[in-house]
Write a protein that holds these residues in place. Sequence first.
Motif, PDB file in Angstrom:
ATOM      1  N   ASP A  85       0.831  -1.205   0.000  1.00 48.33           N
ATOM      2  CA  ASP A  85       0.000   0.000   0.000  1.00 48.33           C
ATOM      3  C   ASP A  85       0.866   1.256   0.000  1.00 48.33           C
ATOM      4  O   ASP A  85       0.572   2.233  -0.705  1.00 48.33           O
ATOM      5  CB  ASP A  85      -0.926  -0.006   1.216  1.00 48.33           C
ATOM      6  CG  ASP A  85      -1.834   1.214   1.251  1.00 48.33           C
ATOM      7  OD1 ASP A  85      -2.732   1.312   0.394  1.00 48.33           O
ATOM      8  OD2 ASP A  85      -1.635   2.083   2.119  1.00 48.33           O
ATOM      9  N   GLN A  86       1.935   1.245   0.779  1.00 54.22           N
ATOM     10  CA  GLN A  86       2.853   2.387   0.802  1.00 54.22           C
ATOM     11  C   GLN A  86       3.498   2.596  -0.564  1.00 54.22           C
ATOM     12  O   GLN A  86       3.637   3.730  -1.040  1.00 54.22           O
ATOM     13  CB  GLN A  86       3.933   2.143   1.862  1.00 54.22           C
ATOM     14  CG  GLN A  86       5.001   3.209   1.936  1.00 54.22           C
ATOM     15  CD  GLN A  86       6.038   2.899   2.986  1.00 54.22           C
ATOM     16  OE1 GLN A  86       5.892   3.253   4.141  1.00 54.22           O
ATOM     17  NE2 GLN A  86       7.105   2.215   2.598  1.00 54.22           N
TER      18      GLN A  86
ATOM     19  N   ARG B  36       1.010   4.182  -2.986  1.00 50.37           N
ATOM     20  CA  ARG B  36       0.873   5.621  -2.757  1.00 50.37           C
ATOM     21  C   ARG B  36       2.079   6.388  -3.308  1.00 50.37           C
ATOM     22  O   ARG B  36       1.928   7.488  -3.859  1.00 50.37           O
ATOM     23  CB  ARG B  36       0.710   5.902  -1.259  1.00 50.37           C
ATOM     24  CG  ARG B  36      -0.614   5.406  -0.705  1.00 50.37           C
ATOM     25  CD  ARG B  36      -0.723   5.596   0.799  1.00 50.37           C
ATOM     26  NE  ARG B  36      -2.008   5.110   1.282  1.00 50.37           N
ATOM     27  CZ  ARG B  36      -3.128   5.822   1.279  1.00 50.37           C
ATOM     28  NH1 ARG B  36      -3.106   7.077   0.858  1.00 50.37           N
ATOM     29  NH2 ARG B  36      -4.263   5.315   1.713  1.00 50.37           N
TER      30      ARG B  36
ATOM     31  N   ARG C 256       2.234   9.346  -6.234  1.00 52.00           N
ATOM     32  CA  ARG C 256       2.885  10.653  -6.104  1.00 52.00           C
ATOM     33  C   ARG C 256       3.952  10.879  -7.177  1.00 52.00           C
ATOM     34  O   ARG C 256       4.174  12.012  -7.611  1.00 52.00           O
ATOM     35  CB  ARG C 256       3.506  10.777  -4.704  1.00 52.00           C
ATOM     36  CG  ARG C 256       2.480  10.943  -3.590  1.00 52.00           C
ATOM     37  CD  ARG C 256       3.144  11.267  -2.277  1.00 52.00           C
ATOM     38  NE  ARG C 256       3.811  10.097  -1.718  1.00 52.00           N
ATOM     39  CZ  ARG C 256       3.250   9.266  -0.850  1.00 52.00           C
ATOM     40  NH1 ARG C 256       2.010   9.473  -0.449  1.00 52.00           N
ATOM     41  NH2 ARG C 256       3.924   8.237  -0.373  1.00 52.00           N
TER      42      ARG C 256
ATOM     43  N   VAL D  69      -2.479  12.042  -2.674  1.00 52.89           N
ATOM     44  CA  VAL D  69      -3.545  11.068  -2.918  1.00 52.89           C
ATOM     45  C   VAL D  69      -4.892  11.692  -2.576  1.00 52.89           C
ATOM     46  O   VAL D  69      -5.118  12.112  -1.437  1.00 52.89           O
ATOM     47  CB  VAL D  69      -3.320   9.798  -2.091  1.00 52.89           C
ATOM     48  CG1 VAL D  69      -4.452   8.801  -2.322  1.00 52.89           C
ATOM     49  CG2 VAL D  69      -1.977   9.169  -2.433  1.00 52.89           C
TER      50      VAL D  69
ATOM     51  N   PHE E 169      -4.562   3.484  -8.973  1.00 50.19           N
ATOM     52  CA  PHE E 169      -4.350   3.517  -7.525  1.00 50.19           C
ATOM     53  C   PHE E 169      -5.538   2.907  -6.783  1.00 50.19           C
ATOM     54  O   PHE E 169      -5.357   2.112  -5.852  1.00 50.19           O
ATOM     55  CB  PHE E 169      -4.149   4.965  -7.064  1.00 50.19           C
ATOM     56  CG  PHE E 169      -4.204   5.143  -5.581  1.00 50.19           C
ATOM     57  CD1 PHE E 169      -3.107   4.849  -4.791  1.00 50.19           C
ATOM     58  CD2 PHE E 169      -5.374   5.591  -4.958  1.00 50.19           C
ATOM     59  CE1 PHE E 169      -3.156   5.000  -3.414  1.00 50.19           C
ATOM     60  CE2 PHE E 169      -5.426   5.740  -3.586  1.00 50.19           C
ATOM     61  CZ  PHE E 169      -4.318   5.447  -2.812  1.00 50.19           C
TER      62      PHE E 169
ATOM     63  N   ARG F 229      -5.631  -0.246  -4.395  1.00 48.75           N
ATOM     64  CA  ARG F 229      -5.989   0.040  -3.009  1.00 48.75           C
ATOM     65  C   ARG F 229      -7.149  -0.820  -2.546  1.00 48.75           C
ATOM     66  O   ARG F 229      -7.168  -1.308  -1.408  1.00 48.75           O
ATOM     67  CB  ARG F 229      -6.346   1.519  -2.850  1.00 48.75           C
ATOM     68  CG  ARG F 229      -6.462   1.968  -1.398  1.00 48.75           C
ATOM     69  CD  ARG F 229      -7.301   3.209  -1.271  1.00 48.75           C
ATOM     70  NE  ARG F 229      -8.679   2.940  -1.634  1.00 48.75           N
ATOM     71  CZ  ARG F 229      -9.560   2.350  -0.834  1.00 48.75           C
ATOM     72  NH1 ARG F 229      -9.226   1.968   0.370  1.00 48.75           N
ATOM     73  NH2 ARG F 229     -10.798   2.119  -1.245  1.00 48.75           N
TER      74      ARG F 229
END
Length: 649
Positions: A300-301, A304, A308, A477, A518, A522
């Motif tokens: 998940d990190q 993200r 970005r 996000v 994303f 997610r």
Amino acid sequence: MSFPQFAFNNIRRNGRAYIAFFLSSVFMVMIFFAYAMFTYHPYVKELPIGATTATGMQVASVIVYVFAFFFVMYSISAFLKSRNKEFGILTILGAEPGQIRKLVVLENMLIGCLSIIAGIGGGMLLSKLFLMLTTRFIGMDDLPFYFPIKAILITVGAFLLLFFCISLFTLVFIGNKRALELLTGTSKPKKEPKASWFFSLLGLALLTAGFVALRSELNGGTILIAAVTGIAGTYFFYSQLSVLAIRLLKRNRKRVWHGTRLLWISEMSYKIKDNARMLFMVTVVIAIASMSAVVILSLDQENRQEFRDNHFPIRYNVYSASEEPNMAPVNEVLDAAGLHYQEAYLEYFRISTDDSGISVMALSDFNRFNTIQNKPTYTLAAHTGIFVDSRNLEKPNHQERFRAYAKGDQLTLEMNSGPISFDIKYTDNEPEFDGLLYTSALVIVSDEEFKALAGQLDKDAVSGKYLYNIPSWGGSVPDRQSSEAMVSGQLEGMDTIIRNNSIDKDFSGFFTTRYGDFERFRQGTALFTFLGIFIGLIFSISSASFLYFRLHTDLEADGKMVHSLSKMGLSFQEMKTSSTIQIAVLFFFPILISIVETLVVVKPFLTEFGITNYTVPVLTVFGAFLLAQTFYFFVIRSRYISSLRKMMV
């Protein structure tokens, strides 16, 4: 007093021993029921990812049920061992073995039925909250409340069967022992724990083999070897290696024979040996839960971070297009939303060089890309080029994939007409091309030379990519109600419209948005994260219950020892210090071992995904486990020390 009343009174009078087991069982029933209630909700399959989510809930239910089986079996066996004296007294009073077995079955079924009723009742009270949290967390539409008859029947049937089967299975722990043997079963002096050098070294060798397997190329075989050797090595670590280490430590009288240190070190050798299986189970349970959580949070990190790093939130990938596609339908949506945007169309093809594969792009497309990125533009003479390194050097698997050409080097393309060389005039680095064009390196040539080179290739060899930069969306996000989320949703399924509005209607291509990519990732990880949170809670609560059961089982023997020592001058503060250290070792030693095992296992797995920064997920997961375990530690420590204090002189 009837037999069922006698069984009920036994449970009521032993409430202190049964309460942790009862509450843990209630929690497992409640989680199982909540998963079943979601799985069989009549509107779930109508949602976009409802079928996938329902399948995930079913898998989680099976995990909870299997774990509940072993948890209940271990807990009941621990209770039976602690009640040998009670069974001995009943035998002296004339109770037959069959009656004692009947009593055990009745007690277990009473606790099971009460757990089922309380678990389903709690699940019904929290059902609306659970459905809302599930849909919000995963990103689905809200589900209405319904009366879950099917979920209730499945939960009742599954756990009634579980408690009944385990009640019958655990009768073997009672056996046909004589009354005297039952009366003295918990009072017999224990022999000094012994450890085998052979099995200690075997445990060390198994742990080493698991570590080496994880450091080799990961595949099904190495993962299986690592799992088997790691689990077996952990068992031998507790049952043999740790006991051996304490025995060797006790030989150092200068360090051990000091204050209460002698007392608690001597006691720990017995407690670790007696509780080896329990410590092993707690370690494996926490390690598995931690590994899963760290991997999910790390992915998940990374998702993200990729969001970005992507400065082009709208992209259209084109394959084998003879004409540039008509993007007017996309522009109309963006204009209607009042968004300022910059667009660029990049054409490129892949070809072999004298060292490896590389992508080729025209200078005008590269300059247009740089202008949007506020980077310098270039000019090129004939037979010169720009070498662009697009590797992400933070990812280990991107370190050595091609030769990095330097200024002044000569790069040769293997074309159909023969090799063509270019002198590298400039070098640049643009990691974003790795995600946009799926390439690790590019050579930029003049427009005329690009057309000449592309003309030697088949039509299908040249690809294109339409990129949109929208400054107002930024790089953070967004939430589901943001402009980017709304516009991205409107652009879903735009492929057919673009093709129908273009001159060339035979080309292949696909439309993607930064937010759409994303959100899909997610949602996938959110489902596993949501399921993992509840399964992790069960593991955490159950591990504390395991420890509580063992401490309560040993309470009678520990109380006799404390009573004798207090006659010889042992103070309450010394008893408190010694007991606190012993309980702390039992509670936090498995956490420490599971942390080490998790770090050893997740590093090669995450490296395979190109993830090297997982510090935050690791700290988050183990911070949560340590916080929960610390809370259980203080609660159980206070109750245990309070019980021991009553036995002092």
